[in-house]
Design a protein around this motif. Structure first.
Motif, PDB file in Angstrom:
ATOM      1  N   ALA A  95       0.833  -1.199   0.000  1.00 27.64           N
ATOM      2  CA  ALA A  95       0.000   0.000   0.000  1.00 27.64           C
ATOM      3  C   ALA A  95       0.868   1.250   0.000  1.00 27.64           C
ATOM      4  O   ALA A  95       1.959   1.264   0.580  1.00 27.64           O
ATOM      5  CB  ALA A  95      -0.919   0.003   1.218  1.00 27.64           C
ATOM      6  N   ASP A  96       0.397   2.303  -0.668  1.00 31.95           N
ATOM      7  CA  ASP A  96       1.121   3.571  -0.702  1.00 31.95           C
ATOM      8  C   ASP A  96       0.694   4.498   0.427  1.00 31.95           C
ATOM      9  O   ASP A  96       1.464   5.337   0.880  1.00 31.95           O
ATOM     10  CB  ASP A  96       0.878   4.282  -2.039  1.00 31.95           C
ATOM     11  CG  ASP A  96       1.442   3.509  -3.212  1.00 31.95           C
ATOM     12  OD1 ASP A  96       2.663   3.549  -3.401  1.00 31.95           O
ATOM     13  OD2 ASP A  96       0.659   2.864  -3.923  1.00 31.95           O
ATOM     14  N   ASP A  97      -0.549   4.363   0.877  1.00 30.48           N
ATOM     15  CA  ASP A  97      -1.064   5.236   1.928  1.00 30.48           C
ATOM     16  C   ASP A  97      -2.275   4.551   2.560  1.00 30.48           C
ATOM     17  O   ASP A  97      -2.784   3.547   2.041  1.00 30.48           O
ATOM     18  CB  ASP A  97      -1.472   6.589   1.334  1.00 30.48           C
ATOM     19  CG  ASP A  97      -1.570   7.688   2.380  1.00 30.48           C
ATOM     20  OD1 ASP A  97      -1.365   7.398   3.584  1.00 30.48           O
ATOM     21  OD2 ASP A  97      -1.860   8.834   1.999  1.00 30.48           O
ATOM     22  N   TYR A  98      -2.721   5.078   3.691  1.00 28.51           N
ATOM     23  CA  TYR A  98      -3.912   4.525   4.337  1.00 28.51           C
ATOM     24  C   TYR A  98      -4.781   5.668   4.831  1.00 28.51           C
ATOM     25  O   TYR A  98      -4.311   6.795   5.033  1.00 28.51           O
ATOM     26  CB  TYR A  98      -3.520   3.616   5.504  1.00 28.51           C
ATOM     27  CG  TYR A  98      -3.123   4.373   6.746  1.00 28.51           C
ATOM     28  CD1 TYR A  98      -4.046   4.642   7.771  1.00 28.51           C
ATOM     29  CD2 TYR A  98      -1.838   4.861   6.890  1.00 28.51           C
ATOM     30  CE1 TYR A  98      -3.687   5.365   8.885  1.00 28.51           C
ATOM     31  CE2 TYR A  98      -1.467   5.589   8.004  1.00 28.51           C
ATOM     32  CZ  TYR A  98      -2.395   5.839   9.008  1.00 28.51           C
ATOM     33  OH  TYR A  98      -2.037   6.568  10.108  1.00 28.51           O
ATOM     34  N   LEU A  99      -6.057   5.378   5.009  1.00 28.10           N
ATOM     35  CA  LEU A  99      -7.004   6.353   5.538  1.00 28.10           C
ATOM     36  C   LEU A  99      -7.883   5.636   6.545  1.00 28.10           C
ATOM     37  O   LEU A  99      -8.517   4.629   6.223  1.00 28.10           O
ATOM     38  CB  LEU A  99      -7.850   6.939   4.405  1.00 28.10           C
ATOM     39  CG  LEU A  99      -8.800   8.091   4.754  1.00 28.10           C
ATOM     40  CD1 LEU A  99      -8.035   9.261   5.368  1.00 28.10           C
ATOM     41  CD2 LEU A  99      -9.538   8.553   3.507  1.00 28.10           C
ATOM     42  N   ALA A 100      -7.888   6.125   7.777  1.00 27.50           N
ATOM     43  CA  ALA A 100      -8.633   5.468   8.849  1.00 27.50           C
ATOM     44  C   ALA A 100     -10.107   5.843   8.785  1.00 27.50           C
ATOM     45  O   ALA A 100     -10.462   6.997   8.543  1.00 27.50           O
ATOM     46  CB  ALA A 100      -8.048   5.848  10.206  1.00 27.50           C
ATOM     47  N   LYS A 101     -10.959   4.863   8.986  1.00 20.57           N
ATOM     48  CA  LYS A 101     -12.400   5.094   9.057  1.00 20.57           C
ATOM     49  C   LYS A 101     -12.779   5.467  10.491  1.00 20.57           C
ATOM     50  O   LYS A 101     -12.211   4.914  11.434  1.00 20.57           O
ATOM     51  CB  LYS A 101     -13.164   3.828   8.661  1.00 20.57           C
ATOM     52  CG  LYS A 101     -13.045   3.418   7.215  1.00 20.57           C
ATOM     53  CD  LYS A 101     -13.866   2.151   6.983  1.00 20.57           C
ATOM     54  CE  LYS A 101     -13.885   1.728   5.546  1.00 20.57           C
ATOM     55  NZ  LYS A 101     -14.694   0.504   5.339  1.00 20.57           N
ATOM     56  N   PRO A 102     -13.780   6.329  10.664  1.00 22.28           N
ATOM     57  CA  PRO A 102     -14.457   7.150   9.646  1.00 22.28           C
ATOM     58  C   PRO A 102     -13.555   8.298   9.201  1.00 22.28           C
ATOM     59  O   PRO A 102     -12.665   8.711   9.932  1.00 22.28           O
ATOM     60  CB  PRO A 102     -15.689   7.652  10.382  1.00 22.28           C
ATOM     61  CG  PRO A 102     -15.261   7.731  11.814  1.00 22.28           C
ATOM     62  CD  PRO A 102     -14.312   6.579  12.020  1.00 22.28           C
ATOM     63  N   PHE A 103     -13.793   8.800   7.991  1.00 16.72           N
ATOM     64  CA  PHE A 103     -12.927   9.842   7.460  1.00 16.72           C
ATOM     65  C   PHE A 103     -13.767  10.969   6.854  1.00 16.72           C
ATOM     66  O   PHE A 103     -14.943  10.797   6.525  1.00 16.72           O
ATOM     67  CB  PHE A 103     -11.990   9.276   6.389  1.00 16.72           C
ATOM     68  CG  PHE A 103     -12.692   8.551   5.274  1.00 16.72           C
ATOM     69  CD1 PHE A 103     -13.240   9.239   4.201  1.00 16.72           C
ATOM     70  CD2 PHE A 103     -12.813   7.168   5.305  1.00 16.72           C
ATOM     71  CE1 PHE A 103     -13.892   8.578   3.177  1.00 16.72           C
ATOM     72  CE2 PHE A 103     -13.458   6.486   4.282  1.00 16.72           C
ATOM     73  CZ  PHE A 103     -14.003   7.191   3.223  1.00 16.72           C
TER      74      PHE A 103
END
Length: 224
Positions: A95-103
């Motif tokens: 993976a290049d990046d991550y985004l935590a839920k909720p966002f």
């Protein structure tokens, strides 16, 4: 940019699709990991947004297998996990990046824009190796040692597409769409002619099969 969204939460997926399409992205959506893996290998997406907890095959497995198959686009992982060990696992899988839920959607837009700039910079500033050939994306130059190989603009676009997606089978329809455009009336015979000319320029001797025909499907540039 063309984006594949792999998310099994239909309500969230519909919101993401609407928001991103309003921003000019082209979206394709699937609801399980097996489909995401198949589509990622079949077609060159610029960015893939993968939910970690997908059914059939989780996002980590999809990410890892995509990289093993030669997928070179950006991957953004969506996850409710935010522990350091989990994030390390995501990055190690490719993976290049991550985004935590909720966002917040503004954060999603910012992450996607950054990934898009990063991939563009990577392609424009570096050489791409194709066997004993070197492809300069920024200067549109193909070289074999000190020899410059002359390519027409369409031949260069074809070669760049293959080089970015080594070992992926690209369908004839996908190639026509990315090189000539969806509205073009270019025929399959024209594509075959361009492939034949490009093969001769890559290896006049005909001994090296840089671009292979996948019968009934399309073409594939094999790994070095």
């Amino acid at each position: 940019m063309k984006v594949l969204l792999a998310e099994d939460d239909r309500r969230l997926a519909r919101l993401v699709i609407k928001m991103l399409e309003d921003e000019g992205y082209r979206l394709e959506w699937c609801e399980d990991g097996e489909t995401a893996l198949y589509r990622g290998i079949e077609e060159p997406f610029d960015i893939m947004i993968l939910d970690w907890m997908l059914p059939k095959k989780d996002g980590i497995a999809v990410c890892r297998e995509l990289r093993e198959e030669g997928y070179n686009g950006a991957i953004l992982m969506l996850t409710a996990r935010n522990q350091v060990d989990d994030l390390v696992l995501g990055f190690e899988s490719g993976a290049d990046d991550y985004l935590a839920k909720p966002f917040e959607f503004k954060e999603l837009f910012a992450r996607l824009a950054a990934l898009g700039r990063r991939r563009t910079f990577q392609y424009e500033e570096s050489w791409m190796e194709i066997g004993d050939l070197r492809l300069d994306i920024q200067r549109h130059v193909l070289k074999r040692k000190d020899e410059t190989i002359q390519l027409t603009p369409k031949e260069f676009q074809l070669l760049e597409l293959f080089a970015r997606h080594k070992n992926q089978v690209l369908t004839r329809e996908v190639i026509l769409q990315h090189v000539w455009g969806a509205e073009s009336d270019v025929t399959m015979n024209t594509l075959e002619a361009f492939i034949k000319l490009l093969r001769k320029k890559l290896d006049p001797s005909g001994k090296k099969k840089y671009i292979q025909t996948v019968r009934g499907i399309g073409y594939q540039m094999v790994r070095d």
